[in-house]
Design a protein around this motif. Structure first.
Motif, mmCIF file in Angstrom:
data_model
loop_
_atom_site.group_PDB
_atom_site.id
_atom_site.type_symbol
_atom_site.label_atom_id
_atom_site.label_comp_id
_atom_site.label_asym_id
_atom_site.label_seq_id
_atom_site.Cartn_x
_atom_site.Cartn_y
_atom_site.Cartn_z
ATOM 1 N N LYS A 241 0.817 -1.062 0.015
ATOM 2 C CA LYS A 241 0.019 -0.038 0.056
ATOM 3 C C LYS A 241 0.780 1.478 -0.094
ATOM 4 C CE LYS A 241 -3.405 2.276 2.633
ATOM 5 N NZ LYS A 241 -4.164 2.353 4.057
ATOM 6 N N THR B 275 2.395 5.298 -2.793
ATOM 7 C CA THR B 275 2.300 6.565 -2.305
ATOM 8 C C THR B 275 3.577 7.214 -2.575
ATOM 9 O OG1 THR B 275 2.573 6.268 0.045
ATOM 10 C CG2 THR B 275 0.303 5.955 -0.520
ATOM 11 N N ASN C 91 -3.464 5.729 9.163
ATOM 12 C CA ASN C 91 -3.300 5.974 7.508
ATOM 13 C C ASN C 91 -2.572 7.118 7.010
ATOM 14 O OD1 ASN C 91 -4.040 5.128 4.677
ATOM 15 N ND2 ASN C 91 -5.689 6.606 4.702
ATOM 16 N N ASN D 214 -0.289 8.710 3.544
ATOM 17 C CA ASN D 214 0.360 8.816 2.432
ATOM 18 C C ASN D 214 1.116 9.714 2.077
ATOM 19 O OD1 ASN D 214 -1.784 7.146 1.267
ATOM 20 N ND2 ASN D 214 -3.230 8.709 2.162
ATOM 21 N N THR D 215 1.623 10.750 2.655
ATOM 22 C CA THR D 215 2.646 11.627 2.377
ATOM 23 C C THR D 215 3.729 11.994 3.565
ATOM 24 O OG1 THR D 215 1.532 13.687 2.955
ATOM 25 C CG2 THR D 215 1.042 12.758 0.855
#
Length: 283
Positions: free
Chosen positions: A74, A78, A102, A104-105
């Motif tokens: 996952k 990203t 969670n 992503n960056t």
């Protein structure tokens, strides 16, 4: 070593005390092999290899068991996938996965880490608003980077409600304070700059030489955070494309479109070719 004087002092010390073993740790975007030897001719240059894919996946599996492969797959899709080879990011990303956070960056990761530090501070001390702490720390981070300093005196205008010495991101050495990791400092510096007007930002991060703007070396690692924080500011993006092509090309791939990265790389290669410069094996 932000100044030539710093490297001169170290060379003189090394010459005077030949029995003393000295290790200098720095990021590779500040010292290439050639410039390193230029500053420290009697030193041996060594480079730490980044973690490879097998080592990264092994770390995920050893800490997350059967969920390791799932999280790795996952995150690899990203922008964080580009920094997993860095031990600082790998450890903190996996720790976040353990808590089912969670991310992503890089900005999301740093904000998450900041929230943990805030919770720890407020648990042990008189609670204070997180925005107030971030503002004070961001101003301090900007002051350090703008002056090319690792440590400085504790800011005098912090106020009685915030104790610098008890915040997890701050370290002290002989009554001088700084950040325990450069990523914290660079993230907070970017946070400070993102609240300023575009002309102030340009003046802070760039220098004009012979009518051409260049990114100042001390802001190279701030740009990645700043570009994410100011993703919607077209004027700032255009400014970076104008004077920071060699900086942008090293930013995580997810921060730029494939077309823009191709244009940047093509532009940099053509510029180097005009100057008859050769690329080293890293390219």
């Amino acid at each position: 070593f932000p100044t030539r004087r710093s490297s001169d002092l170290l060379n003189n010390f090394s010459s005077m005390y030949v029995g003393v073993k000295i290790i200098i740790s720095s990021r590779t975007n500040f010292y290439s092999v050639s410039s390193f030897y230029g500053d420290f001719s009697n030193f041996t240059a060594l480079f730490l290899n980044e973690l490879n894919e097998n080592e990264i996946l092994s770390y995920f599996n050893s800490h997350l068991n059967e969920r390791g492969q799932q999280y790795y797959n996952k995150l690899s899709s990203t922008s964080l996938g580009n920094v997993l080879s860095n031990p600082f990011y790998l450890k903190n990303i996996v720790d976040a996965c353990k808590r089912n956070v969670n991310l992503n960056t890089k900005i999301q990761l740093m904000e998450y880490l900041f929230s943990i530090a805030i919770a720890d501070y407020n648990h042990k001390n008189i609670p204070i608003d997180a925005l107030v702490i971030k503002q004070k720390l961001s101003e301090f981070a900007f002051a350090l980077i703008s002056c090319g300093l690792m440590l400085d005196k504790e800011p005098a205008n912090c106020g009685v409600s915030f104790n610098f010495r008890k915040f997890a991101w701050i370290k002290y050495e002989n009554d001088m304070c700084g950040f325990v990791h450069n990523n914290y400092k660079e993230y907070l510096c970017a946070n400070f700059l993102s609240t300023q007007n575009i002309e102030t930002i340009k003046a802070a991060i760039s220098i004009n030489i012979n009518k051409t703007n260049y990114i100042k070396p001390q802001y190279v690692n701030v740009i990645g955070f700043l570009l994410e924080l100011m993703a919607d500011n077209k004027e700032f993006s255009a400014f970076l494309f104008e004077c920071g092509k060699d900086v942008l090309i090293n930013i995580e791939s997810a921060m730029l479109t494939g077309k823009n990265r191709y244009w940047l790389l093509k532009s940099v290669i053509e510029e180097y070719a005009q100057k008859k410069c050769w690329f080293n094996s890293a390219w």
